[in-house]
Write an enzyme that holds these catalytic residues in place. Structure first.
Site, short mmCIF file in Angstrom:
data_model
loop_
_atom_site.label_atom_id
_atom_site.label_comp_id
_atom_site.label_asym_id
_atom_site.label_seq_id
_atom_site.Cartn_x
_atom_site.Cartn_y
_atom_site.Cartn_z
N ARG A 234 -7.13 3.59 -6.72
CA ARG A 234 -5.84 3.16 -7.26
C ARG A 234 -5.99 2.95 -8.76
O ARG A 234 -7.03 2.45 -9.22
CB ARG A 234 -5.36 1.85 -6.61
CG ARG A 234 -4.75 2.02 -5.23
CD ARG A 234 -3.43 2.80 -5.24
NE ARG A 234 -2.83 2.95 -3.94
CZ ARG A 234 -2.93 4.03 -3.15
NH1 ARG A 234 -3.65 5.08 -3.53
NH2 ARG A 234 -2.31 4.08 -1.98
N HIS A 282 -2.25 12.50 -8.07
CA HIS A 282 -2.30 11.80 -6.77
C HIS A 282 -2.30 12.80 -5.62
O HIS A 282 -1.45 12.77 -4.74
CB HIS A 282 -1.13 10.81 -6.63
CG HIS A 282 -1.41 9.75 -5.60
ND1 HIS A 282 -1.01 8.44 -5.73
CD2 HIS A 282 -2.05 9.81 -4.40
CE1 HIS A 282 -1.37 7.74 -4.66
NE2 HIS A 282 -2.02 8.56 -3.84
P1 NDP Z 1 -10.81 1.04 3.76
O1 NDP Z 1 -9.97 -0.16 3.94
O2 NDP Z 1 -11.34 1.73 4.98
O3 NDP Z 1 -12.03 0.73 2.81
C1 NDP Z 1 -11.92 -0.07 1.68
C2 NDP Z 1 -13.29 -0.38 1.15
O4 NDP Z 1 -13.15 -1.16 -0.06
C3 NDP Z 1 -14.11 -1.23 2.13
O5 NDP Z 1 -15.46 -0.83 2.12
C4 NDP Z 1 -13.96 -2.64 1.56
O6 NDP Z 1 -15.04 -3.52 1.85
C5 NDP Z 1 -13.95 -2.34 0.07
N1 NDP Z 1 -13.37 -3.47 -0.65
C6 NDP Z 1 -12.12 -4.01 -0.52
N2 NDP Z 1 -12.00 -5.10 -1.31
C7 NDP Z 1 -13.20 -5.24 -1.94
C8 NDP Z 1 -13.70 -6.17 -2.87
N3 NDP Z 1 -12.95 -7.19 -3.33
N4 NDP Z 1 -14.97 -6.03 -3.29
C9 NDP Z 1 -15.74 -5.01 -2.83
N5 NDP Z 1 -15.31 -4.08 -1.95
C10 NDP Z 1 -14.06 -4.19 -1.52
O7 NDP Z 1 -9.92 2.06 2.91
P2 NDP Z 1 -9.99 3.65 2.86
O8 NDP Z 1 -11.40 4.05 2.69
O9 NDP Z 1 -9.23 4.24 3.98
O10 NDP Z 1 -9.14 3.93 1.53
C11 NDP Z 1 -9.55 3.39 0.30
C12 NDP Z 1 -8.43 3.54 -0.72
O11 NDP Z 1 -8.28 4.90 -1.13
C13 NDP Z 1 -7.03 3.18 -0.22
O12 NDP Z 1 -6.82 1.80 -0.20
C14 NDP Z 1 -6.15 3.87 -1.24
O13 NDP Z 1 -5.93 3.00 -2.32
C15 NDP Z 1 -6.99 5.07 -1.68
N6 NDP Z 1 -6.45 6.34 -1.23
C16 NDP Z 1 -6.12 7.27 -2.18
C17 NDP Z 1 -5.65 8.49 -1.80
C18 NDP Z 1 -5.35 9.52 -2.83
O14 NDP Z 1 -4.80 10.57 -2.51
N7 NDP Z 1 -5.72 9.31 -4.07
C19 NDP Z 1 -5.43 8.83 -0.40
C20 NDP Z 1 -5.81 7.79 0.52
C21 NDP Z 1 -6.30 6.60 0.09
P3 NDP Z 1 -15.39 -3.91 3.36
O15 NDP Z 1 -15.99 -2.66 3.97
O16 NDP Z 1 -16.39 -4.98 3.21
O17 NDP Z 1 -14.10 -4.30 4.00
C1 OXD Z 2 -2.62 6.80 0.48
C2 OXD Z 2 -2.44 7.61 -0.69
O1 OXD Z 2 -2.84 5.62 0.31
O2 OXD Z 2 -1.93 8.73 -0.58
O3 OXD Z 2 -2.54 7.33 1.60
O4 OXD Z 2 -2.79 7.21 -1.80
#
Ligand code: NDP
Ligand code: OXD
Length: 319
Positions: A234, A282
């Site tokens: 993000r 994106h």
């Molecule tokens: P998940 O919820 O599966 O994973 C998030 C990860 O971030 C976890 O490992 C979590 O830790 C870690 N995390 C969250 N907060 C913190 C923190 N404060 N400190 C350290 N680590 C942290 O999400 P996804 O993998 O499914 O997706 C990740 C992000 O990718 C989405 O939230 C979205 O913003 C982005 N995204 C972007 C897309 C695009 O097209 N650009 C498409 C899809 C998603 P823990 O394992 O300990 O919970």
């Molecule tokens: C999602 C994205 O969060 O597209 O799925 O960024």
């Protein structure tokens, strides 16, 4: 007030996504629901008090959930839920999107952009100037990569990068172990350790109160000088001004950014014209209708059967 309906009546599912996605979901979702034994009436405009389930996207029309008195849950088409998670009108369970379409898309985007920089492809593709520079790239095994965020997408990318040979370090909120990474660290006090020596850093965290501006001036100074930053997570994970300064000083060699504080990225934003910033709109991992419809259908089935929903969002943690 909710209306009485017979057990055999089709489920009323509201599609609260953008208009452009209505046709593909109207084609795929009823079929996916039928495949799990659910007959559904999908529409973009059911009366709120008659809706059983809400399929939601942040670029759709819905922001007030209070009239949905009968609904059992909100099923997000997006993985990132920062635009809905703190909505005070939402008292229903919220499930986010986790599926193979997103996983494969993200792995391909991350692998492609890591390899672009690792192999120095720009030098050969963009600057073919008649000079024979015999400068073979390092092997992947000599190029440390750090992934911040080890969730569904971060771990999938770690697996793909380590299969190519990159030594991958991962960082998350809670400790975890995974054989695909050379080391995993957790918590803010381990962030510096995770970033030190990294030549490529990939941000795959959700946007929460804790992760906003995580990559600030100080933390951008921790990886190896000239490191490459990839952000498909993000936009607000990065302090934009600090990034521009770090690009200016050479501390960041290149930034490839897929997500931004304001989307679409405004035409006059300095990222567009910066010679060492690549902007992608994106598109790192788009939700694919065919795989997403199956996840939505399975969650409706589970909800109707009284089973726990998949991929429930922890409203306190914010993701
Ligand atoms: P998940 O919820 O599966 O994973 C998030 C990860 O971030 C976890 O490992 C979590 O830790 C870690 N995390 C969250 N907060 C913190 C923190 N404060 N400190 C350290 N680590 C942290 O999400 P996804 O993998 O499914 O997706 C990740 C992000 O990718 C989405 O939230 C979205 O913003 C982005 N995204 C972007 C897309 C695009 O097209 N650009 C498409 C899809 C998603 P823990 O394992 O300990 O919970
Ligand atoms: C999602 C994205 O969060 O597209 O799925 O960024």
């Amino acid at each position: 007030m909710s209306t009485d309906r017979a057990e055999s009546d089709p489920m009323r599912i509201l599609f609260a996504g953008p208009e452009r996605l209505w046709e593909p979901y109207n084609d795929a979702l009823p079929k996916a629901l039928a495949a799990v034994g659910i007959s559904a009436d999908l529409a973009m405009d059911h009366p709120p008090s008659e809706v059983d389930w809400i399929v939601y996207a942040p670029d759709g029309p819905l922001s007030d959930f209070s009239p949905f008195t009968r609904a059992k849950g909100v099923l997000s088409l997006w993985a990132g839920v920062e635009r809905i998670v703190s909505n005070p009108t939402l008292r229903l369970p919220l499930a986010r999107m986790v599926d193979d379409g997103l996983r494969h898309g993200m792995v391909e985007w991350v692998l492609g952009h890591v390899l672009r920089h690792h192999l120095g492809l720009d030098a050969h593709i963009l600057h073919q100037d008649g000079v024979w520079r015999h400068e073979p790239p390092k092997l992947a095994q000599d190029r440390p990569v750090t992934i911040l965020g080890l969730g569904e997408l971060g771990l999938a990318c770690a697996g793909a990068l380590s299969a190519v040979g990159f030594p991958v370090t991962g960082w998350s909120r809670r400790p975890k172990e995974d054989p695909r990474l050379i080391r995993t660290l957790a918590g803010l006090d381990q962030l510096q350790n995770s970033l030190e020596d990294a030549e490529i850093v990939v941000l795959l965290m959700p946007l929460t109160a804790e992760t906003e501006n995580l990559m600030d001036r100080r933390r951008l100074s921790w990886p190896a000088p000239g490191f490459v930053l990839l952000n498909p997570g993000r936009g607000a994970l990065i302090d934009d001004d600090a990034l521009l300064d770090a690009l200016g000083s050479g501390q960041v060699g290149h930034a490839t950014l897929d997500v931004f504080r304001t989307e679409p990225l405004p035409p006059d934003h300095p990222f567009w014209a910066h010679p060492r910033v690549t902007v992608t709109p994106h598109i790192a991992a788009d939700t694919r209708v065919s795989t997403a419809a199956r996840v939505i259908a399975e969650n409706v089935r589970r909800g109707q059967a009284g089973e726990p929903l998949l991929y429930l969002v922890d409203r306190t943690a914010g993701y």
